[in-house]
Design an enzyme around this catalytic site. Structure first.
Site, PDB file in Angstrom:
ATOM      1  N   SER A 298       4.334  37.663  72.681  1.00  0.00           N
ATOM      2  CA  SER A 298       4.418  38.208  71.321  1.00  0.00           C
ATOM      3  C   SER A 298       3.679  39.520  71.125  1.00  0.00           C
ATOM      4  CB  SER A 298       3.917  37.181  70.299  1.00  0.00           C
ATOM      5  OG  SER A 298       4.987  36.404  69.828  1.00  0.00           O
TER       6      SER A 298
ATOM      7  N   LYS B 131       5.730  42.351  69.833  1.00  0.00           N
ATOM      8  CA  LYS B 131       5.935  42.667  68.417  1.00  0.00           C
ATOM      9  C   LYS B 131       5.172  43.913  67.987  1.00  0.00           C
ATOM     10  CE  LYS B 131       7.183  37.942  67.064  1.00  0.00           C
ATOM     11  NZ  LYS B 131       6.894  37.102  68.226  1.00  0.00           N
TER      12      LYS B 131
ATOM     13  N   SER C 292       3.661  35.749  63.568  1.00  0.00           N
ATOM     14  CA  SER C 292       4.372  36.070  64.814  1.00  0.00           C
ATOM     15  C   SER C 292       5.728  35.376  64.862  1.00  0.00           C
ATOM     16  CB  SER C 292       3.533  35.682  66.038  1.00  0.00           C
ATOM     17  OG  SER C 292       3.951  36.373  67.182  1.00  0.00           O
TER      18      SER C 292
END
Length: 371
Positions: A61, A64, A121
């Site tokens: 993640s 991101k 997230s």
């Protein structure tokens, strides 16, 4: 606040350990990382400490942050604004957890979407944002990779906007440091997004997963990430006396370890002297792991990994934080609104629960979620 919310908030409050000689000794030894890490001064770009900084790693993640950088660039160009409605598509809604469980057709503002990407997230929101900015997820990913090239991230490639695992998705600690520094330098007006203590949909409160926010002196960002293949990862930033540092810690074995290592590394950056003169631009590639992506699934998603994680929590599920530089949060988290545009139905509260991704990492084989 519901019982489940109270349990989650309790789980996210670390057990403080007094800064005794034993605690400080533990903190010092934890600097001998066996995993990739890098520490950078944002203002100068000077690399203060690094190890395995060019080893290819699955970004999980942390991807991101590349998504967010691409979005900020689209805002800068006038293509979109923080008030632009972001609609959930069927493809976005079908993404695996962590997610918000919004239904196809429901809308939220880009402002809310950015907050959700950083705090929760959510994989579904990442795809919805990508489609809104790029037209399609595939077109947006092309823009992500183009931005990475412009920034000098020479050892990174992205295949989606959320970090779910797949062939062709990789990065390095050095490249993630370049990205994180660029976010701080290029878009200082949006720095507040990264230091949020939590978000609320109006019916559900979600505390930040980043354990340093509100607990480490000066902490003001940035992002965490996890998949089996990359372990528990964290990019952290902190500012003291006008000086901002960014640390990247990859491949730890638990939520607690990534917080401990991040705090210790940042504290060292603020208090120690560093002899080197390398910057992110001058640091030369070195070490093993540059020709293939490291996969530590066997260490993380295994009986051994599960045992290690179980030992980082007490009998009621709270994380055991060893770093003397992480303190108990002295207030309830401040929750910033990040939900659907008013007038739409909210998802079922039980589906929005984050217990699976925070309080109880599935053992021994976590599902392919990233947080």
């Amino acid at each position: 606040m519901s019982t489940r919310q109270n349990r989650l908030l309790a789980a996210l409050r670390p057990i403080t350990i007094a800064a005794s000689a034993a605690a400080i000794a533990f903190s010092a030894t934890s600097q001998a990382y066996a995993n990739p890490h890098i520490l950078v001064d944002v203002q100068s770009g000077r690399v203060l400490e690094h190890d395995e900084a060019f080893r290819k790693w699955y970004p999980a993640s942390l991807t991101k942050l590349m998504t967010i950088y691409t979005v900020f660039d689209a805002i800068r160009s006038g293509q979109i604004s923080v008030d632009t409605p972001i609609a959930m598509s069927k493809r976005a809604a079908a993404q695996p957890p962590a997610k918000m469980y919004f239904k196809p057709g429901q809308k939220l503002t880009l402002d809310s979407a950015i907050k959700i990407l950083i705090v929760k997230s959510a994989n579904d929101i990442a795809v919805a944002v990508a489609e809104a900015v790029g037209g399609t997820q595939e077109a947006f990913v092309l823009r992500m990779n183009a931005e990475a090239v412009k920034l000098g991230m020479t050892d990174s490639h992205f295949i989606n906007p959320n970090g779910l695992p797949g062939k062709g998705q990789y990065t390095t600690a050095r490249d993630l440091a370049i990205l994180s520094v660029a976010l701080r330098r290029d878009f200082p007006q949006y720095a507040g997004y990264f230091s949020l203590e939590g978000i609320t949909t109006g019916t559900k409160n979600v505390p930040a997963i980043n354990m340093l926010i509100g607990r480490f002196a000066g902490a003001d960002g940035m992002k965490t990430g996890f998949i089996c293949a990359s372990g528990f990862n964290q990019i952290s930033s902190a500012t003291r006396n006008g000086r901002t540092l960014v640390s990247v810690v990859l491949g730890t074995d638990s939520l607690a370890a990534r917080a401990d290592n991040s705090a210790d590394l940042l504290q060292k950056g603020f208090t120690a002297q560093f002899p080197g003169t390398d910057t992110l631009g001058s640091l030369k590639p070195y070490g093993e792991g540059q020709d293939q992506v490291t996969d530590i699934t066997a260490e993380i998603c295994s009986a051994k990994g599960a045992k290690i994680r179980s030992e980082t929590r007490d009998e009621v599920g709270r994380m055991k934080i060893h770093s003397p530089y992480i303190q108990e949060m002295d207030h309830e988290p401040a929750f910033s609104y990040a939900g659907l545009i008013p007038g739409q139905n909210e998802p079922q509260p039980d589906k929005l629960a984050t217990a699976d991704t925070i309080a109880n990492v599935p053992i021994p084989m976590p599902r392919p979620t990233s947080f």
